[in-house]
Design an enzyme around this catalytic site. Structure first.
Site, PDB file in Angstrom:
ATOM      1  CG  ASP A  91     -10.698   3.138   7.919  1.00 39.90           C
ATOM      2  OD1 ASP A  91      -9.750   3.753   7.405  1.00 39.90           O
ATOM      3  OD2 ASP A  91     -10.570   2.035   8.488  1.00 39.90           O
ATOM      4  CE  LYS A  96      -3.543   0.281   4.867  1.00 34.11           C
ATOM      5  NZ  LYS A  96      -3.555  -0.141   6.240  1.00 34.11           N
ATOM      6  CG  ASN A 110      -1.858  -1.185   1.216  1.00 32.20           C
ATOM      7  OD1 ASN A 110      -2.499  -1.439   0.199  1.00 32.20           O
ATOM      8  ND2 ASN A 110      -1.932  -1.913   2.306  1.00 32.20           N
ATOM      9  CG  HIS A 163      -9.939  -3.023   8.000  1.00 32.48           C
ATOM     10  ND1 HIS A 163      -9.270  -3.183   9.190  1.00 32.48           N
ATOM     11  CD2 HIS A 163      -9.144  -3.552   7.039  1.00 32.48           C
ATOM     12  CE1 HIS A 163      -8.111  -3.780   8.959  1.00 32.48           C
ATOM     13  NE2 HIS A 163      -8.008  -4.016   7.664  1.00 32.48           N
ATOM     14  CG  HIS A 192      -7.048   1.687   1.570  1.00 34.62           C
ATOM     15  ND1 HIS A 192      -5.839   1.071   1.366  1.00 34.62           N
ATOM     16  CD2 HIS A 192      -7.689   0.972   2.526  1.00 34.62           C
ATOM     17  CE1 HIS A 192      -5.746   0.015   2.147  1.00 34.62           C
ATOM     18  NE2 HIS A 192      -6.859  -0.071   2.874  1.00 34.62           N
ATOM     19  CD  GLU A 221     -13.057   0.340   4.906  1.00 32.18           C
ATOM     20  OE1 GLU A 221     -12.501   0.214   3.792  1.00 32.18           O
ATOM     21  OE2 GLU A 221     -13.088  -0.570   5.759  1.00 32.18           O
ATOM     22  CB  SER A 232      -8.834  -2.147   1.886  1.00 31.53           C
ATOM     23  OG  SER A 232      -9.636  -3.087   2.539  1.00 31.53           O
TER      24      SER A 232
END
Ligand SMILES: Cc1ncc(COP(=O)(O)O)c(C=O)c1O
Length: 398
Positions: free
Chosen positions: A214, A243, A49, A142, A217, A185, A189
């Site tokens: 979240d 990441k 990542n 997640h 990413h 998120e 991910s």
């Protein structure tokens, strides 16, 4: 050897039979994001990542050493004992500003931040309303957020992935006295798709729900100056250093009272040693670099689109990906593992992702584009993968 080894052995054999056994292996990071195997073979990393290629950046390494000189290699204690160095306080202010929030608190990992956050919010609900919260979560959040729900002792209500109508219907039904909390998120991910932040923000406001997003990413790689996508919509944002920022650790950004509550009620904040100054120094340097990395962010987006087009032309499934994460969904464990091995034999690391990380039947190669990839490498990977898929089909793999 323990008296229980046969039980563990049996469990491991079962995992191996299902094609779900995982084993860490040693890979030496090299220049330009290349990885060297123990036998000396070099692989182009299409799995980590490290989206901006910052983990080996000279400025991050240099600042890590400066902070270690200044504050030591370790923090010595929990934040509330002796673990809060002046640099850390200043770093929290920079992180809050990055996310357009009043305050931020740093954690040792994204996993720890999420696992800490949900129980702390549940305690707030109890304190404020006398009742547990209703946790309404995107099905694909997640594992660490699910862990937080379990640690809070609250069974989450799940909405279909990114389905705003379903979320709204659940918000309408949530009529208990406890707080309504949405967990989601901004970039997912395993699929590399985005949430509709404006719609989430509007629903949260309409139904009086506390919106937690979240941004593991998105932070550093998406949005103006890499600030992410949740800007102005979320009540609370989780960001990770692990990441695009090239380090490790995480932060939660929100209002001052929310962060002060986490300092007082966050188990992973109170009962854990503060992150290493070394790592935080590197993060401080990454924040210096972020505003000047627009060209790299655009490059990564362009490479991801190039790879998606290759896959589409070959009739391969990349799902709803619209970011630097491009899954190539192939179905079974056996197919994903075989493809990953074939791709590796050709010099590329694209790890097979299997259940429980993704649903059964949704095994994939999770291809991740980085700032230090070239167009030629992306084209080569696409070709190798297409050939490997044809060979698998010829062998009769599902
Ligand atoms: C969405 C999301 N949140 C949190 C985490 C955990 O972050 P960390 O690796 O810093 O523990 C991850 C890591 O993969 C993630 O994908």
């Amino acid at each position: 050897m323990t008296r229980f080894d046969h039980l563990f052995q049996h469990g491991l054999e079962e995992l191996a039979e299902q094609g779900r056994l995982r084993t860490p292996r040693s890979l030496q990071p090299g220049v330009d994001g290349l990885l060297e195997k123990e036998d000396g073979t070099v692989l182009v990393d299409f799995s980590s990542n490290d989206y901006l290629g910052l983990r080996a950046h000279p400025l991050l390494r240099e600042r890590a050493l400066v902070w270690a000189e200044r504050y030591g290699a370790g923090s010595g204690a929990s934040r509330l004992v002796t673990g809060t160095a002046p640099g850390m306080v200043a770093l929290e202010a920079r992180l809050a500003a990055l996310k357009g929030m009043e305050a931020a608190c740093i954690f040792s990992s994204g996993w720890q931040a999420n696992a800490t956050l949900v129980p702390a919010l549940a305690q707030l609900s109890l304190a404020a309303t006398g009742a547990a919260p209703t946790l309404i979560v995107d099905k694909f959040i997640h594992a660490s957020l699910y862990h937080g729900c379990a640690a809070a002792g609250v069974r989450p209500v799940r909405f279909r992935h990114n389905d705003m109508e379903h979320l709204e219907s659940l918000l309408q039904k949530a009529d208990g006295p406890g707080l309504k909390i949405i967990l989601t998120e901004s970039v997912f991910s395993m699929d590399g798709d985005r949430a509709d932040m404006a719609a989430l923000g509007a629903l949260a406001r309409r139904y009086g729900a506390f919106l937690c997003v979240d941004e593991a990413h998105a932070t550093g790689i998406l949005g103006a100056d890499g600030k992410g996508l949740a800007d102005g919509q979320a009540d609370l944002i989780i960001g990770t250093f692990s990441k695009a920022l090239g380090g490790m650790g995480a932060f939660i950004a929100s209002s001052s009272p929310v962060c002060r509550w986490l300092v007082n009620k966050g188990s992973g904040y109170i009962y854990s040693t503060a992150p290493s100054p070394l790592v935080l120094g590197a993060v401080d340097a990454a924040l210096d670099l972020l505003p000047d990395l627009d060209a790299t962010r655009d490059r990564v987006a362009g490479l991801a689109e190039r790879f998606r087009q290759h896959m589409r032309q070959a009739g391969l499934e990349t799902g709803p990906s619209s970011t630097q994460i491009v899954p190539v969904v192939v179905g079974s464990e056996r197919t994903a593992l075989t493809l990953s091995r074939m791709v590796e034999d050709a010099g590329f690391l694209a790890i097979a992702i299997r259940p429980p990380t993704v649903p059964p039947g949704g095994c994939r190669l999770r291809v991740v584009l980085h700032g230090n990839h070239t167009e030629a490498q992306v084209d080569q990977l696409a070709q190798v993968l297409k050939d490997a898929v044809s060979q698998c089909a010829a062998m009769g793999f599902a």
